[in-house]
Design an enzyme around this catalytic site. Structure first.
Site: not given
Ligand code: ADP
Length: 296
Positions: A49-50, A139
């Protein structure tokens, strides 16, 4: 580690193809004076998401301001963020379901009319701010009040990744970490990552540390057995959760009971353990509680 591995734009984001395509269409519509509508991204932790929010900012060519809703206690604490947005910029609010109700309500006119309503000396005072795009990540989309939820024009749900997608992600991350892995090693790591990029990168880091420490590359099973990770990618908490359900075969268990019996916080169960298990059919949520599904 995660920031070095985080992809900066859509082409480097692996998977989530239909989400990216819909967002691309909306981004392409933001020409001239048009500002991107507000977006709500929903999905379990670590699914991107981030990453997606920052990439939206990059694709739009605008600045992304970031805040975590858990740090916002009252209206005063969110004001500096609202006062610093520029026209068209992105304000990314992580864990948006944690905003206090009073702040949620304060945001209605901000989101709709880009107007901050304040009371000064018992008189209403409004401040106009530049139109901007709010991206909320959660979430738990179900926890937002209906009027708040309705103010997000775009709502996207991020899905768990397939082993093939995660193997691609592991390949790209391994390259950045200076590691050379075979296709079967990449797939072995992907299959133990519970459909989640963040876990996949963490598994890769363990793989690298193991090889550095032992000065040899064992098979994937051996490497992850030493970490306590099984072939499903489950760790000790996941297995404890399953054991509790197994011990009550056929008898549905409520969240509170599971939490007490496992000694794991309810939030951890609902956010980090259950979504993947339910998605895979290992656990089924019935109106009476959780029961075990099929584990192959
Ligand atoms: P959330 O915000 O949903 O908790 P993040 O965006 O922080 O998740 O993702 C966690 C890690 O996973 C990131 O640092 C990134 O390196 C990796 N990541 C997440 N989604 C992808 C994607 N679609 N392709 C490549 N790397 C990803």
């Amino acid at each position: 580690m995660s920031s070095e591995l985080r992809p900066a734009n859509f082409n480097d984001i692996i998977g989530q193809e239909s989400v990216k395509q819909r967002l691309r269409i909306m981004i392409a519509g933001c020409t001239g004076n048009e500002v991107m509508p507000h977006i709500l991204l929903d999905g379990p932790p670590g699914l991107g998401k981030t990453t997606m929010s920052n990439a939206i900012g990059n694709e739009l060519g605008v600045k992304v301001h970031t805040l975590n809703a858990a740090t916002i206690r009252n209206i005063k604490s969110i004001l500096p963020y609202l006062m610093s947005v520029e026209r068209g910029s992105v304000l990314f609010i992580d864990e948006i379901h944690r905003l206090p109700t009073i702040v949620e309500e304060f945001l209605y006119p901000v989101m709709e009319d880009f107007r901050i309503d304040l009371m000064q000396d018992n008189e209403d005072e409004g401040i106009d701010i530049p139109p901007f795009c709010m991206i909320g990540a959660t979430t738990n989309g179900g926890n937002l009040s209906q009027p708040f939820y309705d103010r997000f024009t775009i709502k996207e749900h991020l899905q768990f990744y397939t082993p093939d997608e995660l193997a691609n992600l592991a390949r790209s991350s391994a390259e950045k970490m200076g590691m050379q892995l075979s296709d079967s090693e990449l797939l072995g790591i992907a299959e133990r990552s519970k459909g989640t990029p963040r876990i996949c990168n963490a598994r890769l880091k363990w793989f690298k540390s193991y090889v550095n420490y032992h000065k040899r590359k064992d098979d994937v099973d051996t490497i992850f057995n030493e970490q306590g990770i099984d072939k499903h990618g489950f760790d000790i908490n996941d297995r404890q959760y399953i054991e509790v359900l197994k011990s009550r075969i056929g008898q549905p268990l409520g969240l509170k009971a599971i939490s007490t019996l496992c000694g794991i916080a309810e939030d951890t169960i609902t956010n980090s353990i259950e979504p993947y298990m339910i998605r895979k059919g290992f656990v089924v949520r019935t109106p009476k509680g959780r029961v075990l599904g099929k584990i192959k």
